[in-house]
Design an enzyme around this catalytic site. Structure first.
Site, PDB file in Angstrom:
ATOM      1  N   SER A 140      27.070 -14.065 -22.799  1.00 41.62           N
ATOM      2  CA  SER A 140      27.036 -15.017 -21.694  1.00 41.62           C
ATOM      3  C   SER A 140      25.914 -16.040 -21.742  1.00 41.62           C
ATOM      4  O   SER A 140      25.192 -16.236 -20.767  1.00 41.62           O
ATOM      5  CB  SER A 140      27.024 -14.275 -20.365  1.00 41.62           C
ATOM      6  N   ASP A 196      29.792 -12.848 -15.005  1.00 44.90           N
ATOM      7  CA  ASP A 196      28.629 -13.304 -15.763  1.00 44.90           C
ATOM      8  C   ASP A 196      27.592 -13.996 -14.869  1.00 44.90           C
ATOM      9  O   ASP A 196      26.395 -13.769 -14.983  1.00 44.90           O
ATOM     10  CB  ASP A 196      29.063 -14.294 -16.858  1.00 44.90           C
TER      11      ASP A 196
HETATM   12  P1  ADP Z   1      29.066 -16.989 -24.326  1.00 48.66           P
HETATM   13  O1  ADP Z   1      28.934 -17.282 -22.874  1.00 48.66           O
HETATM   14  O2  ADP Z   1      29.640 -15.656 -24.614  1.00 48.66           O
HETATM   15  O3  ADP Z   1      27.791 -17.197 -25.089  1.00 48.66           O
HETATM   16  P2  ADP Z   1      30.841 -19.229 -24.153  1.00 48.66           P
HETATM   17  O4  ADP Z   1      31.833 -19.807 -25.084  1.00 48.66           O
HETATM   18  O5  ADP Z   1      31.271 -18.806 -22.801  1.00 48.66           O
HETATM   19  O6  ADP Z   1      30.113 -18.015 -24.929  1.00 48.66           O
HETATM   20  O7  ADP Z   1      29.659 -20.262 -23.931  1.00 48.66           O
HETATM   21  C1  ADP Z   1      29.047 -20.916 -25.030  1.00 48.66           C
HETATM   22  C2  ADP Z   1      28.979 -22.407 -24.718  1.00 48.66           C
HETATM   23  O8  ADP Z   1      28.059 -22.622 -23.612  1.00 48.66           O
HETATM   24  C3  ADP Z   1      28.396 -23.216 -25.864  1.00 48.66           C
HETATM   25  O9  ADP Z   1      29.410 -23.593 -26.779  1.00 48.66           O
HETATM   26  C4  ADP Z   1      27.827 -24.417 -25.116  1.00 48.66           C
HETATM   27  O10 ADP Z   1      28.851 -25.329 -24.759  1.00 48.66           O
HETATM   28  C5  ADP Z   1      27.319 -23.797 -23.816  1.00 48.66           C
HETATM   29  N1  ADP Z   1      25.897 -23.412 -23.919  1.00 48.66           N
HETATM   30  C6  ADP Z   1      25.391 -22.179 -23.748  1.00 48.66           C
HETATM   31  N2  ADP Z   1      24.052 -22.172 -23.925  1.00 48.66           N
HETATM   32  C7  ADP Z   1      23.695 -23.442 -24.207  1.00 48.66           C
HETATM   33  C8  ADP Z   1      22.448 -24.105 -24.521  1.00 48.66           C
HETATM   34  N3  ADP Z   1      21.298 -23.440 -24.588  1.00 48.66           N
HETATM   35  N4  ADP Z   1      22.496 -25.439 -24.774  1.00 48.66           N
HETATM   36  C9  ADP Z   1      23.656 -26.117 -24.727  1.00 48.66           C
HETATM   37  N5  ADP Z   1      24.832 -25.556 -24.462  1.00 48.66           N
HETATM   38  C10 ADP Z   1      24.883 -24.245 -24.200  1.00 48.66           C
HETATM   39 MG    MG Z   2      30.496 -17.418 -21.478  1.00 52.72          MG
END
Ligand code: ADP
Ligand code: MG
Length: 410
Positions: A140, A196
């Site tokens: 998340s 989440d």
């Molecule tokens: P998870 O929540 O399991 O890590 P998700 O696909 O739900 O996977 O979320 C990942 C997406 O969230 C990334 O592709 C990006 O678009 C966004 N994201 C998350 N953290 C960051 C960050 N530190 N900087 C920029 N975008 C982010």
């Molecule tokens: Mg996510």
């Protein structure tokens, strides 16, 4: 054999220093932004139950997304992320709407939009983020980003919803979590269920968060595995799950159709035992695809029961006995809900073979992470075994972290 890769959490001062430095580099050294952070989460049990009005049991991770933010007088939003190299992104709050924002900035601008939609006095801002939450790994990072933005905007614009770090305001944080869900569902376009965001904003250190998604109520369940000589090992399989957005929506749609067929508002209303048997009989008669409907509903109803069973064990100080519940959850997600994948199955099976008490996939599935309940003395051994199983199959090397229950966004 090689040393398995560890995903280390940054200290709070390290995270803050990183975003202050990045803010100065992107927006000028004279500026003095505020700094906040929010955790990723790992779900102990209760998978794909949140959008069915069910129960889930996440903990907040020590791994956090950090933000430095300065409010503006106008409605311009200027953003940079250490995880997304490139120019500073610019958009106007007034232009944020469903379908109007592409890419990662949707998760940030969407939170401001959702708060403004509630009539809260949010304007534009300059912000940078940096994170040690594994990216797209089912831990998340998306909710960590949204929650960091939510507490930053709450403080910077004086919304008064989050409370103080010493005394978090749970009712206010429920409002912030709802805004983060709207950002993810309506602006980022990901139809996730709400666990989440609650985990990131409402969890407590040293506790698991028992979240009842029917009414958003929570109970904090003491969670200190180290006291029992145990550890929660998280395996990031590094298997991509980006091509399966439609699968998540399809699971949700099947559950909603089943609830309609059964004449209930959500599958939470289906009770285990006789209630489930009657529901499955009815679905067999009345569904377009009875086999699929039966399996999906059987997972959701049995998984909610497993959440209650795990909470009972934790309350009774019997975490050592939790292994079979994790194993049963994995089998249900693999066979009935069909959201596992070969990397997750190999992680779970190799962890068990190396002595884990139980293991399961965690998060939405199709990649992402698995968890294993492990005797503290066996952690290194289980990591080696999983890494070797991945190498033998030709998978990319997995990454590991030992999860403890950390504190919420602040
Ligand atoms: P998870 O929540 O399991 O890590 P998700 O696909 O739900 O996977 O979320 C990942 C997406 O969230 C990334 O592709 C990006 O678009 C966004 N994201 C998350 N953290 C960051 C960050 N530190 N900087 C920029 N975008 C982010
Ligand atoms: Mg996510």
């Amino acid at each position: 054999s090689t040393t398995p890769t560890q995903v280390d959490a940054w200290s709070l001062p390290e995270g803050e220093a990183r975003v202050r430095q990045l803010f100065a580099a992107r927006f000028g050294a004279g500026a003095d932004p505020g700094a906040w952070s929010a955790p990723g989460r790992v779900n102990l049990i209760g998978e794909h139950t949140d959008y069915n009005g069910g129960l889930c049991l996440p903990i907040a991770l020590p791994h956090r997304t950090h933000i430095a933010l300065r409010p503006r007088e106008d409605d311009l939003i200027r953003l940079a992320s250490a995880q997304e190299p490139g120019a500073v992104r610019e958009l106007r709050l007034a232009d944020v709407a469903p379908g109007a924002v592409a890419g990662w900035t949707a998760y940030v601008a969407g939170v401001a939009w959702a708060l403004a939609e509630r009539g809260l006095p949010v304007r534009g801002f300059d912000a940078v983020v940096d994170s040690c939450v594994p990216y797209g790994a089912g831990l998340s990072s998306s909710a960590a980003l949204e929650a960091a933005v939510a507490v930053a905007l709450d403080d910077a614009f004086g919304l008064g919803l989050a409370g103080s770090p010493q005394e978090p305001d749970d009712a206010g944080r429920t409002v912030l979590a709802a805004a983060c869900v709207r950002a993810e569902n309506e602006i980022a376009g990901a139809p996730t269920g709400g666990m989440d965001q609650s985990a990131s904003l409402r969890a407590r250190a040293e506790h698991a968060l028992l979240l009842d998604c029917l009414d958003s109520s929570v109970r904090h369940v003491p969670f200190d595995l180290a006291a029992d000589g145990l550890a929660l090992l998280v395996v990031d399989t590094r298997a991509a799950h980006s091509l399966v957005d439609g699968q998540y929506a399809a699971r949700r749609a099947t559950c909603e159709a089943a609830a309609r067929t059964l004449g209930v508002a959500s599958l939470r209303e289906v009770t285990p035992g006789d209630g489930l048997a009657a529901a499955l009989a009815r679905l067999t008669e009345a569904s377009e695809d009875p086999d699929t409907a039966v399996r999906r509903v059987r997972h959701v109803v049995s998984e909610i029961e497993r959440v209650e069973a795990l909470v009972e064990l934790l309350d009774a100080g019997r975490a050592q006995e939790a292994g079979p519940l994790l194993d049963a959850s994995h089998a249900s997600l693999r066979d009935d809900y069909e959201v596992s994948c070969v990397e997750l199955d190999v992680a779970v099976e190799s962890a068990r073979a190396a002595g884990a008490l139980g293991a399961r996939m965690t998060g939405g599935g199709f990649g992402g992470s698995a968890i294993a309940l492990v005797d503290v003395e066996r952690v290194a051994q289980v990591e080696q075994a999983v890494a070797q199983a991945f190498a033998a199959r030709g998978f990319a090397p997995p990454a590991f972290l030992v999860a403890t229950a950390a504190g919420p966004a602040t």
